[in-house]
Design a protein around this motif. Structure first.
Motif, mmCIF file in Angstrom:
data_model
loop_
_atom_site.group_PDB
_atom_site.id
_atom_site.type_symbol
_atom_site.label_atom_id
_atom_site.label_comp_id
_atom_site.label_asym_id
_atom_site.label_seq_id
_atom_site.Cartn_x
_atom_site.Cartn_y
_atom_site.Cartn_z
ATOM 1 N N UNK A 163 -46.238 -7.384 20.134
ATOM 2 C CA UNK A 163 -45.307 -6.285 20.368
ATOM 3 C C UNK A 163 -44.304 -6.643 21.457
ATOM 4 N N UNK A 164 -44.766 -7.291 22.518
ATOM 5 C CA UNK A 164 -43.862 -7.689 23.607
ATOM 6 C C UNK A 164 -42.809 -8.677 23.117
ATOM 7 N N UNK A 165 -43.222 -9.634 22.293
ATOM 8 C CA UNK A 165 -42.273 -10.604 21.743
ATOM 9 C C UNK A 165 -41.270 -9.900 20.835
ATOM 10 N N UNK A 166 -41.740 -8.973 20.022
ATOM 11 C CA UNK A 166 -40.849 -8.223 19.128
ATOM 12 C C UNK A 166 -39.798 -7.457 19.930
ATOM 13 N N UNK A 167 -40.229 -6.807 21.004
ATOM 14 C CA UNK A 167 -39.291 -6.038 21.825
ATOM 15 C C UNK A 167 -38.266 -6.942 22.487
ATOM 16 N N UNK A 168 -38.706 -8.094 22.974
ATOM 17 C CA UNK A 168 -37.780 -9.021 23.616
ATOM 18 C C UNK A 168 -36.739 -9.532 22.624
ATOM 19 N N UNK A 169 -37.167 -9.895 21.434
ATOM 20 C CA UNK A 169 -36.232 -10.382 20.416
ATOM 21 C C UNK A 169 -35.277 -9.281 19.968
ATOM 22 N N UNK A 170 -35.785 -8.077 19.847
ATOM 23 C CA UNK A 170 -34.946 -6.942 19.459
ATOM 24 C C UNK A 170 -33.822 -6.742 20.476
ATOM 25 N N UNK A 171 -34.150 -6.842 21.746
ATOM 26 C CA UNK A 171 -33.134 -6.706 22.778
ATOM 27 C C UNK A 171 -32.160 -7.880 22.757
ATOM 28 N N UNK A 172 -32.675 -9.080 22.549
ATOM 29 C CA UNK A 172 -31.814 -10.262 22.494
ATOM 30 C C UNK A 172 -30.809 -10.174 21.349
ATOM 31 N N UNK A 173 -31.195 -9.547 20.263
ATOM 32 C CA UNK A 173 -30.329 -9.448 19.082
ATOM 33 C C UNK A 173 -29.374 -8.268 19.153
ATOM 34 N N UNK A 174 -29.383 -7.540 20.258
ATOM 35 C CA UNK A 174 -28.571 -6.334 20.412
ATOM 36 C C UNK A 174 -28.884 -5.322 19.317
ATOM 37 N N UNK A 175 -30.141 -5.277 18.902
ATOM 38 C CA UNK A 175 -30.664 -4.312 17.937
ATOM 39 C C UNK A 175 -30.076 -4.471 16.533
ATOM 40 N N UNK A 176 -29.502 -5.624 16.234
ATOM 41 C CA UNK A 176 -28.929 -5.860 14.914
ATOM 42 C C UNK A 176 -28.947 -7.358 14.612
ATOM 43 N N UNK A 177 -30.116 -7.908 14.223
ATOM 44 C CA UNK A 177 -30.216 -9.350 13.969
ATOM 45 C C UNK A 177 -29.249 -9.817 12.881
ATOM 46 N N UNK A 178 -28.576 -10.938 13.135
ATOM 47 C CA UNK A 178 -27.632 -11.482 12.154
ATOM 48 C C UNK A 178 -28.338 -12.096 10.951
ATOM 49 N N UNK A 179 -29.519 -12.681 11.184
ATOM 50 C CA UNK A 179 -30.274 -13.362 10.132
ATOM 51 C C UNK A 179 -31.693 -12.792 10.121
ATOM 52 N N UNK A 180 -31.930 -11.716 9.369
ATOM 53 C CA UNK A 180 -33.237 -11.045 9.417
ATOM 54 C C UNK A 180 -34.434 -11.943 9.144
ATOM 55 N N UNK A 181 -34.427 -12.786 8.083
ATOM 56 C CA UNK A 181 -35.599 -13.643 7.886
ATOM 57 C C UNK A 181 -35.862 -14.580 9.064
ATOM 58 N N UNK A 182 -34.794 -15.149 9.633
ATOM 59 C CA UNK A 182 -34.965 -16.034 10.786
ATOM 60 C C UNK A 182 -35.481 -15.254 11.991
ATOM 61 N N UNK A 183 -35.005 -14.043 12.174
ATOM 62 C CA UNK A 183 -35.473 -13.180 13.257
ATOM 63 C C UNK A 183 -36.968 -12.929 13.129
ATOM 64 N N UNK A 184 -37.430 -12.571 11.942
ATOM 65 C CA UNK A 184 -38.846 -12.273 11.725
ATOM 66 C C UNK A 184 -39.712 -13.521 11.864
ATOM 67 N N UNK A 185 -39.186 -14.653 11.407
ATOM 68 C CA UNK A 185 -39.932 -15.905 11.567
ATOM 69 C C UNK A 185 -40.063 -16.261 13.048
ATOM 70 N N UNK A 186 -38.983 -16.081 13.790
ATOM 71 C CA UNK A 186 -39.021 -16.366 15.224
ATOM 72 C C UNK A 186 -40.018 -15.450 15.928
ATOM 73 N N UNK A 187 -40.081 -14.188 15.517
ATOM 74 C CA UNK A 187 -41.049 -13.249 16.090
ATOM 75 C C UNK A 187 -42.466 -13.800 15.945
#
Length: 276
Positions: free
Chosen positions: A57-81
């Motif tokens: 959950x902590x990693x998910x929240x950090x990535x969500x903030x890094x992406x400004x709440x709108x990831x450009x590449x959703x599959x890559x975002x989820x894989x990185x999570x």
């Protein structure tokens, strides 16, 4: 950042366990158009499992903030999570000398499309017009037996090795994830949950959550029902829900009241017998 909006809800129950090793979170963009839901089920001795799930959950929240709440590449975002959580959990296990692992299922949506990733036996269910249309396949020995035709779904539910995982976050092997995606309509909704929930709540019953007037209360009610049905040795149970954008509260909701009534009766019967 907003952790919840009216379309999302979550709840967890410790069940009959000594520790709550499930964690969940719902995130929404400021305009409410993009959502991220994450559910993790920890595994490990002492505090290892709880910490592993919380790390997801902590990693998910950090990535969500890094992406400004709108990831450009959703599959890559989820894989990185998944990969970041996997590495962090493994590092903690090495540092503390205790076992730690977790399952994960994560969902990212826009008004037009949904993407998800999962590892282990936490599940995603997709619904259209409150009818189940898809669910993820568990990374378990039993699911492998079902896929090969050696047993059927009914036999799988009571199989003694039902909870033997083939994949999980935090191990020393390279992490293998499973991704999926689908088109989203105004009547599309999703339920994410741990095995302590889906083992005792049918998909048709989960559909009632998609039309609940007070979603948080409905989620809390149904995790309680899952625990009650499992009995004294019940597992942790956790659920997170994204309701359809075109959620209706009239006739369709009233059609589902028998499911809620059945759940209330099941919980009341359990409490009655427990207090005797």
């Amino acid at each position: 950042m907003r952790r919840t909006k009216s379309r999302t809800g979550q709840a967890g129950h410790i069940g009959g366990r000594a520790e709550q090793q499930d964690h969940a979170a719902c995130f929404a963009s400021a305009d409410g158009r993009c959502h991220l839901l994450v559910v993790a089920d920890g595994m490990g001795g002492r505090t290892g499992g709880e910490l592993a799930a919380r790390t997801v959950i902590d990693v998910a929240e950090a990535l969500w903030n890094e992406s400004a709440q709108r990831p450009d590449d959703p599959p890559a975002f989820l894989e990185s999570l998944c990969q970041r959580a996997h590495a962090a959990i493994r590092q903690h296990a090495e540092d503390c000398g205790e076992s730690a692992g977790a399952t994960v299922v994560a969902l990212l949506t826009t008004p037009e499309r949904a993407w998800w990733v999962h590892v282990g036996d936490s599940r995603l269910y997709a619904f259209r017009d409150c009818r189940p249309v898809f669910r993820t396949e568990d990374h378990t020995l039993v699911q492998q037996l079902v896929r090969s035709g050696q047993i059927d779904e009914a036999e799988a539910a009571a199989h003694p090795e039902q909870h033997k995982l083939l994949r999980g976050l935090g191990g020393y092997d390279a992490l293998q994830t499973t991704h999926g995606q689908m088109r989203v309509d105004p009547d599309t909704g999703f339920v994410l949950c741990t095995d302590g929930f889906w083992a005792k709540v049918a998909a048709d019953e989960m559909a009632g959550l998609l039309l609940a007037e007070v979603l948080g209360d409905a989620c809390a009610q149904w995790v309680g029902i899952a625990v009650a049905r499992a009995g004294a040795e019940s597992d942790n149970a956790t659920v997170a829900v994204l309701q359809p954008a075109g959620r209706r509260s009239g006739f369709a909701y009233r059609q589902l009241w028998p499911l809620y009534a059945a759940g209330v009766l099941a919980l009341a019967a359990f409490l009655f017998h427990a207090m005797r």
